[in-house]
Design a protein around this motif. Structure first.
Motif, PDB file in Angstrom:
ATOM      1  N   ARG A 195      68.895  14.401  30.375  1.00 46.22           N
ATOM      2  CA  ARG A 195      70.180  14.239  31.054  1.00 46.22           C
ATOM      3  C   ARG A 195      70.221  15.225  32.215  1.00 46.22           C
ATOM      4  O   ARG A 195      69.881  16.399  32.059  1.00 46.22           O
ATOM      5  CB  ARG A 195      71.337  14.477  30.095  1.00 46.22           C
ATOM      6  N   THR A 324      74.013  13.004  33.058  1.00 46.82           N
ATOM      7  CA  THR A 324      73.837  11.565  32.892  1.00 46.82           C
ATOM      8  C   THR A 324      72.355  11.231  32.940  1.00 46.82           C
ATOM      9  O   THR A 324      71.558  11.990  33.507  1.00 46.82           O
ATOM     10  CB  THR A 324      74.585  10.791  33.996  1.00 46.82           C
ATOM     11  N   SER A 325      71.996  10.100  32.374  1.00 43.81           N
ATOM     12  CA  SER A 325      70.637   9.567  32.493  1.00 43.81           C
ATOM     13  C   SER A 325      70.611   8.347  33.401  1.00 43.81           C
ATOM     14  O   SER A 325      69.582   7.686  33.513  1.00 43.81           O
ATOM     15  CB  SER A 325      70.101   9.193  31.097  1.00 43.81           C
ATOM     16  N   SER A 368      78.558  13.484  28.252  1.00 42.66           N
ATOM     17  CA  SER A 368      78.047  14.523  29.149  1.00 42.66           C
ATOM     18  C   SER A 368      78.244  15.912  28.573  1.00 42.66           C
ATOM     19  O   SER A 368      77.996  16.906  29.256  1.00 42.66           O
ATOM     20  CB  SER A 368      78.758  14.446  30.509  1.00 42.66           C
TER      21      SER A 368
END
Length: 471
Positions: A195, A324-325, A368
């Protein structure tokens, strides 16, 4: 005289013994020399084997890491094996070893992301070949497990005015490349969880519409006041404009009455810019609750040519991107970067930390929220970038931006967060603070060109990926 004669006789006997045994000693010594020579030769050959084995082990370990990176990129098993073989052979050739090694044999278990590689080698002997042993065989094995870990990453970008133009274009290109390495396009999530979060800084940091009130206890739209003293008309009074000789008033008039009056004017601003944290938690990652506020940008009134003027504190309006990915979100954030303002580096460092700090899970949205520092099979990393020296601060009670950055970096590294730094064509002062913040010499990069910047971000991304490789 008898004692003297006995002494002479003893000396004569020793002389005769010496002459009679001298040849025998020479023969015995010669016979012992051969095994001693061979023994020393064996030791030399064995030392050469040990040195060669260590060298081959290092090369094979590097080849396995390279293979794990290929696995991260989604390559097939056959391509990974071929890559490992080519890597190993090229590295051995570059080392100039006289070791004869067979092709490495790779075993890949895709389900568990395991790579195991074995190679068999022969080391030519220097002395032992006299006894018929021309080579000594040895084997080396290396293995890794990839994709069992979780990595929380924070990119921190300098978007001050000096980054305008070609520098910003180079930064965007380099950052995009790093994203491709860390989260490949065809990554299906089986290689573990990566992430990435992003923060940018200039003269301040933009906390973003969704997070500003959480960290300041203020609304984005807020009003500031300026009070000053002004001489104003407060009324009228009657007075005699002309008197008679007897002292009575012949003609009356009116005139204005003035006095010093306190006047307050207001200015409403609407931005989400923030300055330093205040209080005892200034250099911690404590949850920004009611007793650990972060200072907001303000507006200040002042007099100029008899009129009130306003100065509004502003910043580059690029809010943070929580972890985030999602590749599209990351690329969009990078695309939106622009350059303006000063360089408050300590604020950028702080917000990079906040994005991956566990106690800040009350601020960031679901999904997150950062992992705890002691989360099993996890790691955290920050990448701090600047092209200048840190020259902007608001609260100087804890030092200037350079000194506050040192304190912040000390606290970050104490949590075992790996800190990478990129001083892009930066002056000496900028290089010094980033070298201090880096987790080691190998974590600090000083690129001078766009090509070197891209190479630096690529190496950093590969290094962070290596945090997920277990031996």
């Amino acid at each position: 005289m008898k004692p003297e004669r006995n002494a002479k006789q003893a000396l004569a006997m020793i002389g005769r013994w010496k002459s009679e045994t001298e040849g025998n000693i020479a023969i015995i010594f010669a016979l012992l020399t051969i095994p001693l020579f061979l023994l020393m030769g064996f030791a030399v050959d064995l030392q050469q084997v040990n040195t060669s084995k260590n060298r081959v082990q290092y090369i094979l370990d590097s080849a396995v890491i390279a293979g794990a990176r290929e696995m991260q990129a989604g390559k097939s098993d056959e391509k990974i094996k071929k890559y490992i073989k080519n890597y190993f052979e090229s590295a051995m050739k570059a080392q100039g070893n006289n070791v004869d090694c067979a092709d490495p044999v790779s075993t890949i278990v895709s389900d568990s992301q395991d790579i195991s590689v074995t190679v068999k080698c022969d080391q030519p002997t220097s002395i032992m070949h006299l006894m018929g042993t021309r080579e000594i065989a040895f084997g080396v094995t290396s293995a890794s497990t990839y994709g069992i870990g979780k990595v929380d990453i924070a990119f921190v970008f300098d978007v001050s005015g000096s980054m305008y133009g070609s520098k910003m274009s180079a930064l965007k290109d380099a950052a995009d490349t790093a994203i491709d390495v860390l989260i490949p396009e065809d990554d299906d999530g089986t290689t573990g969880e990566v992430r990435i979060s992003m923060a940018s800084y200039s003269s301040m940091v933009d906390a973003g519409d969704d997070y500003f009130k959480k960290v300041t206890n203020l609304n984005p739209s807020r009003t500031y006041y300026y009070t000053y003293t002004d001489r104003q008309k407060v009324g009228e009074e009657t007075y005699c404009r002309r008197y008679r000789r007897n002292g009575t008033c012949r003609r009356w008039g009116t005139r204005d009455v003035y006095d010093d009056v306190e006047v307050t004017e207001s200015k409403t601003i609407n931005n989400t810019c923030v300055k330093e944290r205040i209080g005892d938690e200034q250099f911690t990652d404590e949850d920004p609750g009611a007793y650990a506020w972060i200072e907001a940008a303000e507006a200040y009134g002042y007099m100029q040519n008899g009129r009130v003027k306003w100065y509004e504190e502003t910043c580059n309006p690029i809010g943070p991107l929580p972890m985030t990915s999602n590749r599209d979100k990351l690329f969009d954030y990078i695309d939106d970067l622009n350059a303006t303002g000063g360089t408050a580096g300590h604020l950028g460092i702080a917000w990079g930390w906040y994005l991956i700090a566990p106690d800040w899970d009350t601020v960031w949205p679901a999904g997150s929220d950062p992992y705890p520092y002691d989360e099993p099979d996890s790691a955290k990393a920050m990448i701090i970038m600047t092209d200048g020296e840190f020259n902007t601060q608001y609260d100087s009670s804890e030092g200037n931006s350079f000194e506050q950055s040192q304190k912040m970096c000390d606290a970050i590294k104490a949590e075992d967060i790996k800190v990478y730094t990129v001083a892009f064509n930066a002056p000496k002062a900028g290089q010094q603070i980033l070298a201090y913040c880096a987790s080691g010499d190998d974590f600090a990069f000083t690129p001078e060109s766009s090509e070197e910047l891209k190479e630096a971000y690529t190496k950093i991304a590969q290094s962070i990926s290596d945090l997920r490789i277990r031996y």
